[in-house]
Design an enzyme around this catalytic site. Structure first.
Site, PDB file in Angstrom:
ATOM      1  N   GLY A  21     -12.950 -10.302  -8.666  1.00 20.64           N
ATOM      2  CA  GLY A  21     -11.912  -9.528  -8.310  1.00 20.64           C
ATOM      3  C   GLY A  21     -11.509  -9.510  -6.857  1.00 20.64           C
ATOM      4  NE  ARG A  32      -9.753 -10.371 -17.773  1.00 19.48           N
ATOM      5  CZ  ARG A  32     -10.175  -8.824 -17.554  1.00 19.48           C
ATOM      6  NH1 ARG A  32     -10.474  -8.329 -18.422  1.00 19.48           N
ATOM      7  NH2 ARG A  32     -10.374  -8.368 -16.217  1.00 19.48           N
ATOM      8  NE  ARG A  52     -17.599   6.139  -5.192  1.00 18.82           N
ATOM      9  CZ  ARG A  52     -16.244   5.240  -5.526  1.00 18.82           C
ATOM     10  NH1 ARG A  52     -15.317   6.319  -6.118  1.00 18.82           N
ATOM     11  NH2 ARG A  52     -15.831   4.354  -5.201  1.00 18.82           N
ATOM     12  CB  CYS A  93     -11.922   2.137  -0.090  1.00 19.59           C
ATOM     13  SG  CYS A  93     -10.605   2.574  -1.136  1.00 19.59           S
ATOM     14  N   GLY A 141      -5.838  -1.117  -2.462  1.00 16.24           N
ATOM     15  CA  GLY A 141      -6.742  -0.047  -3.020  1.00 16.24           C
ATOM     16  C   GLY A 141      -6.486  -0.043  -4.503  1.00 16.24           C
ATOM     17  NE  ARG A 171      -1.941   3.288  -3.321  1.00 15.75           N
ATOM     18  CZ  ARG A 171      -3.420   3.202  -3.535  1.00 15.75           C
ATOM     19  NH1 ARG A 171      -3.999   2.785  -2.524  1.00 15.75           N
ATOM     20  NH2 ARG A 171      -3.897   3.613  -4.702  1.00 15.75           N
ATOM     21  CG  HIS A 214      -7.413   2.997   2.696  1.00 17.14           C
ATOM     22  ND1 HIS A 214      -6.553   2.067   2.099  1.00 17.14           N
ATOM     23  CD2 HIS A 214      -8.263   3.126   1.657  1.00 17.14           C
ATOM     24  CE1 HIS A 214      -6.841   2.134   0.884  1.00 17.14           C
ATOM     25  NE2 HIS A 214      -7.854   2.517   0.484  1.00 17.14           N
TER      26      HIS A 214
HETATM   27  C1  2RA Z   1      -7.514   3.402  -3.807  1.00 21.07           C
HETATM   28  N1  2RA Z   1      -9.269   4.433  -3.048  1.00 21.07           N
HETATM   29  O1  2RA Z   1      -6.943   3.141  -2.542  1.00 21.07           O
HETATM   30  C2  2RA Z   1      -8.774   4.214  -4.180  1.00 21.07           C
HETATM   31  C3  2RA Z   1      -9.574   3.113  -5.189  1.00 21.07           C
HETATM   32  N2  2RA Z   1      -9.797   1.732  -4.268  1.00 21.07           N
HETATM   33  O2  2RA Z   1      -6.530   3.248  -4.931  1.00 21.07           O
END
Ligand code: 2RA
Length: 353
Positions: free
Chosen positions: A12, A39, A99, A129, A160, A249, A256
């Site tokens: 991944g 897979r 978590r 993250c 992400g 996003r 990030h």
């Molecule tokens: C994201 N932090 O950025 C979440 C999962 N990696 O979508």
């Protein structure tokens, strides 16, 4: 005997970074065993410069394994991390499955490595993250000044959302790039990309920002925003910490960024905050706006530290410090932190940058 490491999810996005880190860092491992779902059966991956066949996830792959790092979806970790632990491995899980479990420590080596020792389930959780993009720096500031509350706005990279997020953004950029027209009329970008071009995102990402990551929770909060709050509380050991996050996003492939306003128990000047951050392991400071110097994802991607800039004291409240942080969400945000935990477990921790 040097310890055996299993990398579950080796094919991944995060697993791939994990394998590249293992080739870059001091080699403390004996066998490194790449594992993935059926897979990927028969696929090979590069491990320390050699092609190694990926093993299919099954209970026996954990026999003889000292540490098993998991870079797989929540439901896969939920099922397989306990199996790895039952077979004698310590499972370090990058998913969200464990978590917030009281019997599972949530660890960031620079902040709360002491939590590692208490792991009754043989499982250790790696934070999300987004949390990891800011918590190393905030942990240093908390230790110095006593963190009481924070407001965090994240600017999260497409990766992400995994390989699908990366591919979707590149495809969208190809669709909208070069037109010199799109982005000037309501809905024009959405129309150009089309509903089937959205990939894992609820709205167009290229030439846009999307104020959503994760799933809908109570009160209109996203799962991502509640992770920032709940994980920060657990890692810092501050159950009453007030955290208000907005996770957005942005059209960045990897890294990030987070704008944080933090309130402390005492007045903190920008110089005091900067001095603490300059001395904090795992933190790099770039803070000279007059010279146009501040962290940006395009400059931070592929590096290990948490980068901090735009450090300033509020003009209205001397206890409030504002800062802007960047961190590679696949490295320190996932693979590197997981690997640092694994190295600590086998007494092979490496100097924190
Ligand atoms: C994201 N932090 O950025 C979440 C999962 N990696 O979508």
């Amino acid at each position: 005997r040097r310890p055996t490491l299993a990398v579950v999810g080796a094919t991944g996005a995060v697993g791939t970074v994990m394998l590249s880190l293992l080739a870059e860092r001091a080699d403390v491992w004996g066998e490194i065993r790449p594992v993935a779902s059926a897979r990927s059966a028969g696929r090979t991956v590069r491990v320390r410069g050699e092609d190694v066949v990926v093993q299919v996830l099954a209970p026996e792959v954990f026999d003889g394994v000292d540490v098993a790092v998991f870079d797989v979806p929540d439901e896969v970790s939920a099922q397989w991390a306990p199996i790895a632990a039952a077979r004698g491995a310590v499972a370090v899980d990058n998913s969200g499955a464990f978590r917030m479990d009281d019997d599972v420590p949530l660890v960031v080596p620079e902040v709360n490595a002491d939590q590692l020792a208490r792991r009754p389930r043989g499982i250790i959780a790696n934070p999300n993250c987004t949390t990891l993009s800011m918590i190393v720096a905030l942990g240093a500031l908390h230790r110095a000044f006593g963190l009481e509350s924070m407001v965090a706005s994240s600017y999260q990279a497409a990766s992400g959302a995994g390989q699908a997020g990366i591919d979707t953004l590149y495809d969208q950029l190809a669709t909208v790039g070069g037109t010199h027209e799109l982005g000037q009329t309501a809905g024009d970008v959405r129309k150009a990309i089309g509903e089937d071009g959205l990939g894992p995102f609820p709205a167009p990402l290229a030439l846009n920002v999307v104020p959503w990551a994760g799933s809908l929770k109570d009160g209109g909060w996203s799962s991502e925003e509640l992770k920032v709050r709940n994980e920060s509380r657990k890692i810092l050991g501050l159950p009453g910490l007030r955290v208000s996050a907005t996770c957005v996003r942005v059209p960045v492939i990897t890294t990030h960024a987070v704008a944080v306003h933090a309130w402390f128990a005492q007045p903190v000047t920008a110089a005091q905050a900067r001095e603490v951050l300059l001395g904090a392991p795992g933190v790099a400071v770039v803070d000279d706006p007059a010279a146009g110097e501040f962290p940006t994802p395009a400059d931070v991607v592929g590096t290990d530290p948490t980068w901090v800039g735009r450090i300033r004291q509020s003009p209205d409240d001397p206890r409030e410090v504002a800062l802007f942080l960047c961190g590679d969400n696949l490295r320190k945000g996932a693979a590197l932190n997981t690997l640092q935990i694994a190295e600590l477990l086998v007494g092979a921790e490496q100097r924190l940058e």
